[in-house]
Enzyme design. Structure first.
Site, PDB file in Angstrom:
ATOM      1  N   LYS A  17     -41.386  -4.281  20.519  1.00  0.00           N
ATOM      2  CA  LYS A  17     -41.525  -5.177  21.671  1.00  0.00           C
ATOM      3  C   LYS A  17     -40.311  -6.118  21.772  1.00  0.00           C
ATOM      4  O   LYS A  17     -39.508  -6.214  20.822  1.00  0.00           O
ATOM      5  CB  LYS A  17     -42.829  -5.973  21.525  1.00  0.00           C
ATOM      6  CG  LYS A  17     -44.106  -5.100  21.549  1.00  0.00           C
ATOM      7  CD  LYS A  17     -45.359  -5.967  21.385  1.00  0.00           C
ATOM      8  CE  LYS A  17     -46.634  -5.179  21.455  1.00  0.00           C
ATOM      9  NZ  LYS A  17     -47.847  -6.046  21.316  1.00  0.00           N
ATOM     10  N   TYR A  57     -51.273  -1.628  29.809  1.00  0.00           N
ATOM     11  CA  TYR A  57     -52.296  -2.537  29.273  1.00  0.00           C
ATOM     12  C   TYR A  57     -53.515  -2.652  30.196  1.00  0.00           C
ATOM     13  O   TYR A  57     -54.222  -3.658  30.171  1.00  0.00           O
ATOM     14  CB  TYR A  57     -51.688  -3.924  29.055  1.00  0.00           C
ATOM     15  CG  TYR A  57     -50.861  -4.029  27.783  1.00  0.00           C
ATOM     16  CD1 TYR A  57     -51.390  -3.613  26.548  1.00  0.00           C
ATOM     17  CD2 TYR A  57     -49.582  -4.551  27.794  1.00  0.00           C
ATOM     18  CE1 TYR A  57     -50.641  -3.719  25.381  1.00  0.00           C
ATOM     19  CE2 TYR A  57     -48.830  -4.657  26.617  1.00  0.00           C
ATOM     20  CZ  TYR A  57     -49.379  -4.236  25.423  1.00  0.00           C
ATOM     21  OH  TYR A  57     -48.649  -4.344  24.258  1.00  0.00           O
ATOM     22  N   PHE A  65     -55.516 -13.623  28.615  1.00  0.00           N
ATOM     23  CA  PHE A  65     -54.094 -13.583  28.238  1.00  0.00           C
ATOM     24  C   PHE A  65     -53.329 -12.460  28.942  1.00  0.00           C
ATOM     25  O   PHE A  65     -52.157 -12.224  28.656  1.00  0.00           O
ATOM     26  CB  PHE A  65     -53.953 -13.443  26.715  1.00  0.00           C
ATOM     27  CG  PHE A  65     -54.667 -12.237  26.138  1.00  0.00           C
ATOM     28  CD1 PHE A  65     -54.088 -10.981  26.144  1.00  0.00           C
ATOM     29  CD2 PHE A  65     -55.929 -12.376  25.586  1.00  0.00           C
ATOM     30  CE1 PHE A  65     -54.747  -9.885  25.619  1.00  0.00           C
ATOM     31  CE2 PHE A  65     -56.608 -11.285  25.051  1.00  0.00           C
ATOM     32  CZ  PHE A  65     -56.008 -10.028  25.074  1.00  0.00           C
ATOM     33  N   ARG A 100     -50.662   2.424  12.227  1.00  0.00           N
ATOM     34  CA  ARG A 100     -51.400   1.179  12.499  1.00  0.00           C
ATOM     35  C   ARG A 100     -51.627   0.382  11.217  1.00  0.00           C
ATOM     36  O   ARG A 100     -51.651  -0.853  11.229  1.00  0.00           O
ATOM     37  CB  ARG A 100     -52.707   1.470  13.237  1.00  0.00           C
ATOM     38  CG  ARG A 100     -52.442   1.778  14.721  1.00  0.00           C
ATOM     39  CD  ARG A 100     -53.693   1.903  15.537  1.00  0.00           C
ATOM     40  NE  ARG A 100     -54.418   0.683  15.747  1.00  0.00           N
ATOM     41  CZ  ARG A 100     -54.249  -0.155  16.781  1.00  0.00           C
ATOM     42  NH1 ARG A 100     -53.318   0.082  17.698  1.00  0.00           N
ATOM     43  NH2 ARG A 100     -55.009  -1.217  16.915  1.00  0.00           N
ATOM     44  N   THR A 106     -53.968  -6.840  14.798  1.00  0.00           N
ATOM     45  CA  THR A 106     -53.452  -7.314  16.086  1.00  0.00           C
ATOM     46  C   THR A 106     -53.031  -8.784  16.014  1.00  0.00           C
ATOM     47  O   THR A 106     -51.961  -9.159  16.507  1.00  0.00           O
ATOM     48  CB  THR A 106     -54.548  -7.142  17.171  1.00  0.00           C
ATOM     49  OG1 THR A 106     -54.973  -5.775  17.180  1.00  0.00           O
ATOM     50  CG2 THR A 106     -54.035  -7.537  18.545  1.00  0.00           C
ATOM     51  N   ARG A 117     -46.636  -6.823  11.421  1.00  0.00           N
ATOM     52  CA  ARG A 117     -47.101  -7.953  12.218  1.00  0.00           C
ATOM     53  C   ARG A 117     -47.340  -9.193  11.359  1.00  0.00           C
ATOM     54  O   ARG A 117     -47.081 -10.323  11.791  1.00  0.00           O
ATOM     55  CB  ARG A 117     -48.366  -7.557  12.961  1.00  0.00           C
ATOM     56  CG  ARG A 117     -48.088  -6.570  14.101  1.00  0.00           C
ATOM     57  CD  ARG A 117     -49.359  -5.927  14.594  1.00  0.00           C
ATOM     58  NE  ARG A 117     -49.199  -5.324  15.909  1.00  0.00           N
ATOM     59  CZ  ARG A 117     -50.198  -4.736  16.568  1.00  0.00           C
ATOM     60  NH1 ARG A 117     -51.405  -4.661  16.014  1.00  0.00           N
ATOM     61  NH2 ARG A 117     -49.997  -4.208  17.750  1.00  0.00           N
ATOM     62  N   ASN A 131     -46.542  -9.811  18.439  1.00  0.00           N
ATOM     63  CA  ASN A 131     -46.714  -9.086  17.175  1.00  0.00           C
ATOM     64  C   ASN A 131     -45.727  -7.937  16.986  1.00  0.00           C
ATOM     65  O   ASN A 131     -45.985  -6.999  16.241  1.00  0.00           O
ATOM     66  CB  ASN A 131     -48.174  -8.641  17.008  1.00  0.00           C
ATOM     67  CG  ASN A 131     -48.684  -7.898  18.232  1.00  0.00           C
ATOM     68  OD1 ASN A 131     -47.903  -7.488  19.067  1.00  0.00           O
ATOM     69  ND2 ASN A 131     -49.993  -7.713  18.306  1.00  0.00           N
ATOM     70  N   HIS A 134     -46.004  -2.217  19.051  1.00  0.00           N
ATOM     71  CA  HIS A 134     -47.205  -1.581  19.609  1.00  0.00           C
ATOM     72  C   HIS A 134     -47.366  -0.218  18.950  1.00  0.00           C
ATOM     73  O   HIS A 134     -46.388   0.508  18.776  1.00  0.00           O
ATOM     74  CB  HIS A 134     -47.054  -1.377  21.120  1.00  0.00           C
ATOM     75  CG  HIS A 134     -48.094  -0.448  21.682  1.00  0.00           C
ATOM     76  ND1 HIS A 134     -49.353  -0.885  22.032  1.00  0.00           N
ATOM     77  CD2 HIS A 134     -48.082   0.893  21.913  1.00  0.00           C
ATOM     78  CE1 HIS A 134     -50.062   0.152  22.467  1.00  0.00           C
ATOM     79  NE2 HIS A 134     -49.314   1.246  22.408  1.00  0.00           N
TER      80      HIS A 134
HETATM   81  P1  IDP Z   1     -53.310  -3.606  19.472  1.00  0.00           P
HETATM   82  O1  IDP Z   1     -51.910  -3.869  19.988  1.00  0.00           O
HETATM   83  O2  IDP Z   1     -53.462  -3.985  18.018  1.00  0.00           O
HETATM   84  O3  IDP Z   1     -53.814  -2.210  19.775  1.00  0.00           O
HETATM   85  P2  IDP Z   1     -54.864  -4.578  21.732  1.00  0.00           P
HETATM   86  O4  IDP Z   1     -56.274  -5.113  21.668  1.00  0.00           O
HETATM   87  O5  IDP Z   1     -54.669  -3.234  22.351  1.00  0.00           O
HETATM   88  O6  IDP Z   1     -54.279  -4.619  20.237  1.00  0.00           O
HETATM   89  O7  IDP Z   1     -54.004  -5.663  22.499  1.00  0.00           O
HETATM   90  C1  IDP Z   1     -52.728  -5.365  23.026  1.00  0.00           C
HETATM   91  C2  IDP Z   1     -51.806  -6.547  22.783  1.00  0.00           C
HETATM   92  O8  IDP Z   1     -52.322  -7.699  23.474  1.00  0.00           O
HETATM   93  C3  IDP Z   1     -51.725  -7.000  21.324  1.00  0.00           C
HETATM   94  O9  IDP Z   1     -50.812  -6.226  20.562  1.00  0.00           O
HETATM   95  C4  IDP Z   1     -51.291  -8.442  21.476  1.00  0.00           C
HETATM   96  O10 IDP Z   1     -49.895  -8.547  21.772  1.00  0.00           O
HETATM   97  C5  IDP Z   1     -52.084  -8.875  22.709  1.00  0.00           C
HETATM   98  N1  IDP Z   1     -53.409  -9.437  22.346  1.00  0.00           N
HETATM   99  C6  IDP Z   1     -54.526  -8.742  21.995  1.00  0.00           C
HETATM  100  N2  IDP Z   1     -55.577  -9.557  21.769  1.00  0.00           N
HETATM  101  C7  IDP Z   1     -55.116 -10.803  21.991  1.00  0.00           C
HETATM  102  C8  IDP Z   1     -55.755 -12.098  21.925  1.00  0.00           C
HETATM  103  O11 IDP Z   1     -56.946 -12.253  21.628  1.00  0.00           O
HETATM  104  N3  IDP Z   1     -54.962 -13.180  22.212  1.00  0.00           N
HETATM  105  C9  IDP Z   1     -53.657 -13.047  22.561  1.00  0.00           C
HETATM  106  N4  IDP Z   1     -53.024 -11.865  22.642  1.00  0.00           N
HETATM  107  C10 IDP Z   1     -53.739 -10.743  22.357  1.00  0.00           C
HETATM  108 MG    MG Z   2     -54.157  -1.339  21.660  1.00  0.00          MG
END
Ligand code: IDP
Ligand code: MG
Length: 176
Positions: A17, A57, A65, A100, A106, A117, A131, A134
Site C-alpha cells: 500500500k 473494497y 472508515f 496472511r 488487520t 503489519r 497496515n 493487502h
Molecule cells: P484485511 O486487509 O486484513 O483483509 P479487511 O477487513 O478486508 O482486512 O479491511 C480492509 C482494510 O480496511 C484493512 O487492511 C485496513 O486498512 C482497513 N480497516 C479494516 N478494518 C478497519 C477498522 O476497524 N478501522 C480502520 N480501518 C480498518
Molecule cells: Mg480483506
C-alpha cells in the site's frame, strides 16, 4: 490405485500500500513474504483510480472508515509521489494462509510484532488502519481481486478461464 493430489495450490493478490512505498518498505516486505516459498506470477506499479479502489473494497462500503480507506489506498494520505501501489500475484500451496500469517492481523496494534503489519503498521489519527500490505482473504476473493487488478496477459500463468475478444480491430485475451 489413483494417487491423491493433496496439493492445495492457490493464488492471491498482494498490494504494497502507499504507506509501504513511502516508508521504503518494499524490499523488507518482499523478503519477509519470501519465507513462504511461493512464486510471484505477476507484478506492476499502479495508480489506483477511485473506481478501482471502491470496487476493491466494495464489501466495506457501509463502514464508517470507508471514505478514508479509499483515500488511503489511492495514496491521498501520503503525497503525490506515493499515489500508487505495488500489485503482485503470488501462487503456491496454501498461499493465502501463509501470506496472511506473515502479514499479521488487520489491526496493526493487535498484530504479532514480528509480522509485517505488527512491525510497520499504525493507526492514523482519523482511525484508519495503515497496515502497509493487502493480502486476499480467501480463494473466492482472490479470484475476484486478481481479475480486477490484472489482465490475463499480465500474468505468467492463467489461473482462471480466459476468452479472446476484439476491441477496435485488436485481438485481446480477457477473463471469461
Ligand atoms: P484485511 O486487509 O486484513 O483483509 P479487511 O477487513 O478486508 O482486512 O479491511 C480492509 C482494510 O480496511 C484493512 O487492511 C485496513 O486498512 C482497513 N480497516 C479494516 N478494518 C478497519 C477498522 O476497524 N478501522 C480502520 N480501518 C480498518
Ligand atoms: Mg480483506
Amino acid at each position: 490405485m489413483a494417487v491423491e493430489n493433496s496439493k492445495n495450490t492457490e493464488q492471491l493478490l498482494v498490494l504494497v500500500k502507499p504507506d509501504g512505498l513511502k516508508k521504503s518498505l518494499t524490499g523488507n516486505i518482499l523478503t519477509k513474504l519470501s519465507e513462504a516459498k511461493l512464486v510471484i506470477v505477476g507484478a506492476k506499479v499502479i495508480q489506483v483510480s477511485k473506481e478501482l479502489a471502491e470496487e476493491h473494497y466494495k464489501q466495506l462500503k457501509d463502514k464508517p472508515f470507508f471514505q478514508e480507506l479509499i483515500n488511503y489506498i489511492q495514496g491521498k494520505l501520503h503525497g503525490s509521489s506515493y499515489s500508487r501501489v505495488l500489485a503482485l500475484v503470488y501462487q503456491g500451496e496454501n498461499a493465502i494462509a501463509k501470506l496472511r500469517h506473515l502479514a499479521g492481523a488487520t489491526n496493526p496494534e493487535e498484530a504479532d510484532p514480528v509480522s509485517i503489519r505488527g512491525a510497520y503498521g499504525r493507526i492514523t489519527t482519523k482511525g484508519v488502519y495503515e497496515n502497509v500490505i493487502h493480502c486476499s482473504s480467501d480463494p473466492v476473493e482472490a479470484e475476484r481481486e486478481i481479475k480486477l487488478w490484472f489482465r490475463p496477459d499480465e500474468l505468467v500463468i492463467k489461473p482462471y478461464p480466459t476468452k479472446k475478444t476484439t476491441i477496435k480491430n485488436c485481438d485481446i485475451t480477457v477473463w471469461d
